[in-house]
Design a protein around this motif. Structure first.
Motif, short mmCIF file in Angstrom:
data_model
loop_
_atom_site.label_atom_id
_atom_site.label_comp_id
_atom_site.label_asym_id
_atom_site.label_seq_id
_atom_site.Cartn_x
_atom_site.Cartn_y
_atom_site.Cartn_z
N ASN A 46 71.84 26.73 31.41
CA ASN A 46 70.91 26.42 30.33
C ASN A 46 71.62 26.28 28.97
OD1 ASN A 46 71.14 29.34 30.90
ND2 ASN A 46 69.86 29.60 29.08
N HIS A 47 72.62 27.11 28.70
CA HIS A 47 73.34 26.99 27.44
C HIS A 47 74.20 25.73 27.41
CE1 HIS A 47 72.61 30.76 25.14
NE2 HIS A 47 72.17 31.16 26.33
N ASP A 48 74.72 25.32 28.58
CA ASP A 48 75.52 24.09 28.62
C ASP A 48 74.67 22.87 28.29
OD1 ASP A 48 77.98 25.34 29.66
OD2 ASP A 48 76.75 25.72 31.42
N ARG A 49 73.44 22.87 28.70
CA ARG A 49 72.57 21.73 28.41
C ARG A 49 72.33 21.60 26.90
NH1 ARG A 49 70.46 23.49 33.37
NH2 ARG A 49 68.91 24.85 32.41
N ARG A 50 72.36 22.72 26.19
CA ARG A 50 72.17 22.68 24.73
C ARG A 50 73.50 22.46 24.01
NH1 ARG A 50 71.93 26.89 20.69
NH2 ARG A 50 70.88 26.10 18.84
N LEU B 50 80.12 27.13 27.27
CA LEU B 50 79.99 27.27 25.82
C LEU B 50 78.62 27.89 25.50
CD1 LEU B 50 81.37 23.81 24.61
CD2 LEU B 50 82.53 26.03 24.46
N HIS B 51 78.57 28.60 24.39
CA HIS B 51 77.32 29.29 24.08
C HIS B 51 76.31 28.39 23.39
CE1 HIS B 51 74.58 32.49 23.06
NE2 HIS B 51 74.62 32.11 21.79
N ALA B 52 76.75 27.59 22.42
CA ALA B 52 75.82 26.83 21.60
C ALA B 52 76.55 25.66 20.95
CB ALA B 52 75.22 27.74 20.51
N PRO B 53 75.81 24.69 20.39
CA PRO B 53 76.48 23.60 19.65
C PRO B 53 77.38 24.12 18.54
CG PRO B 53 74.17 23.07 20.01
CD PRO B 53 74.35 24.49 20.45
N GLU B 54 76.99 25.24 17.92
CA GLU B 54 77.79 25.81 16.84
C GLU B 54 79.12 26.37 17.34
OE1 GLU B 54 73.55 25.71 15.86
OE2 GLU B 54 74.66 26.60 17.52
N SER B 55 79.26 26.51 18.65
CA SER B 55 80.52 27.01 19.22
C SER B 55 81.62 25.95 19.25
CB SER B 55 80.28 27.51 20.65
OG SER B 55 79.28 28.50 20.70
N ARG B 56 81.27 24.70 19.06
CA ARG B 56 82.22 23.61 19.23
C ARG B 56 83.06 23.41 17.97
NH1 ARG B 56 80.42 20.76 23.87
NH2 ARG B 56 81.81 19.04 23.36
N ALA C 234 80.52 32.82 30.71
CA ALA C 234 81.63 33.11 29.81
C ALA C 234 81.18 33.08 28.35
CB ALA C 234 82.77 32.11 30.02
N HIS C 235 80.27 32.17 28.03
CA HIS C 235 79.72 32.05 26.67
C HIS C 235 80.84 31.95 25.61
CE1 HIS C 235 75.37 32.55 27.38
NE2 HIS C 235 75.74 33.29 28.42
N PHE C 236 81.81 31.08 25.86
CA PHE C 236 82.86 30.88 24.87
C PHE C 236 82.23 30.44 23.54
CE2 PHE C 236 85.65 30.21 28.66
CZ PHE C 236 86.56 31.22 28.38
N GLY C 237 82.72 31.03 22.46
CA GLY C 237 82.25 30.66 21.15
C GLY C 237 80.96 31.32 20.72
N LYS C 238 80.49 32.32 21.45
CA LYS C 238 79.23 32.96 21.07
C LYS C 238 79.37 33.71 19.75
CE LYS C 238 75.53 35.98 22.67
NZ LYS C 238 74.94 36.72 23.81
#
Length: 222
Positions: free
Chosen positions: A113-117, A81-87, A35-39
């Motif tokens: 892999n993106h969830d781990r980051r 989520l896509h990245a820490p910046e997505s939060r 889904a990559h929410f917040g990409k």
């Protein structure tokens, strides 16, 4: 002709849906990958000019799927989520409002892999988070497309697409479902993702998503 494709897989029946998701009738389960929410928001925070509104589009599509297919449970096959910046506060608030509309729905995320980051989803979303694989009936739900010794794998990660070649050198590259003997891939659900081109192979079944329907592709390994 139905807009989805009902296919046998590992002794069960699954429906390949035109909105790049899979429905498993026996489990009343909806499965989506990547889904990559917040990409888009993450890219904009880095100064990249990318479109806005992708989260709203993804949630509206997800609402339509949950309304059309009677689901007791929803599985995200990694990369929620896509990245820490997505939060961001905005994204978290929007996801929380969406979750309150589906209180009775069990939601599980298989970490990718993106969830781990990016980190696990906020607790307010009431999402169970597990490491891969998650075994359910004859299927192993994963993010990474790695075979399992006893179960058929459903995975994401690669964002599969298939190139259709027409007359006069016309070409279309379309998102696709790729079903192999041991591992099957779902297309990326997110509206702002790249894709990896899938090639024909022996025993491989490919279904492209186009024009609001799912279409089997006649292929021969080459």
């Amino acid at each position: 002709m139905p807009t989805y494709q009902s296919v046998p897989l590992a002794g069960t029946e699954v429906w390949l849906l035109p909105d790049k998701a899979l429905f498993w009738p026996a489990e009343q389960a909806l499965l989506i990958a990547d889904a990559h929410f917040g990409k888009a928001a993450a890219f904009r925070r880095l100064g990249q000019p990318v479109p806005s509104g992708t989260t709203e589009d993804n949630l509206q599509r997800l609402d339509a799927l949950l309304e059309a297919y009677p689901s007791r449970q929803l599985f995200f096959l990694g990369d929620f989520l896509h990245a820490p910046e997505s939060r961001s506060e905005h994204l978290t608030a929007r996801l929380a409002r969406w979750r309150r509309q589906h209180i009775g729905l069990a939601i599980t995320l298989i970490r990718g892999n993106h969830d781990r980051r990016a980190g696990d989803p906020p607790r307010a979303l009431d999402i169970d988070v597990v490491d891969e694989p998650l075994l359910l009936g004859p299927l192993a739900l994963r993010h990474e497309p790695e075979p399992h010794p006893t179960h058929h794998v459903l995975a994401g990660h690669l964002h599969p697409a298939f190139r259709l070649r027409g007359r006069e050198r016309t070409q279309l590259r379309l998102p696709c479902f790729c079903l192999d003997e041991a591992v099957s891939l779902l297309p990326a659900f997110g509206a702002f993702t790249g894709a990896m081109e899938i090639r024909p192979a022996p025993q491989r079944r490919i279904f492209v998503v186009a024009e609001g329907a799912v279409w089997p592709v006649a292929t021969s390994a080459r």
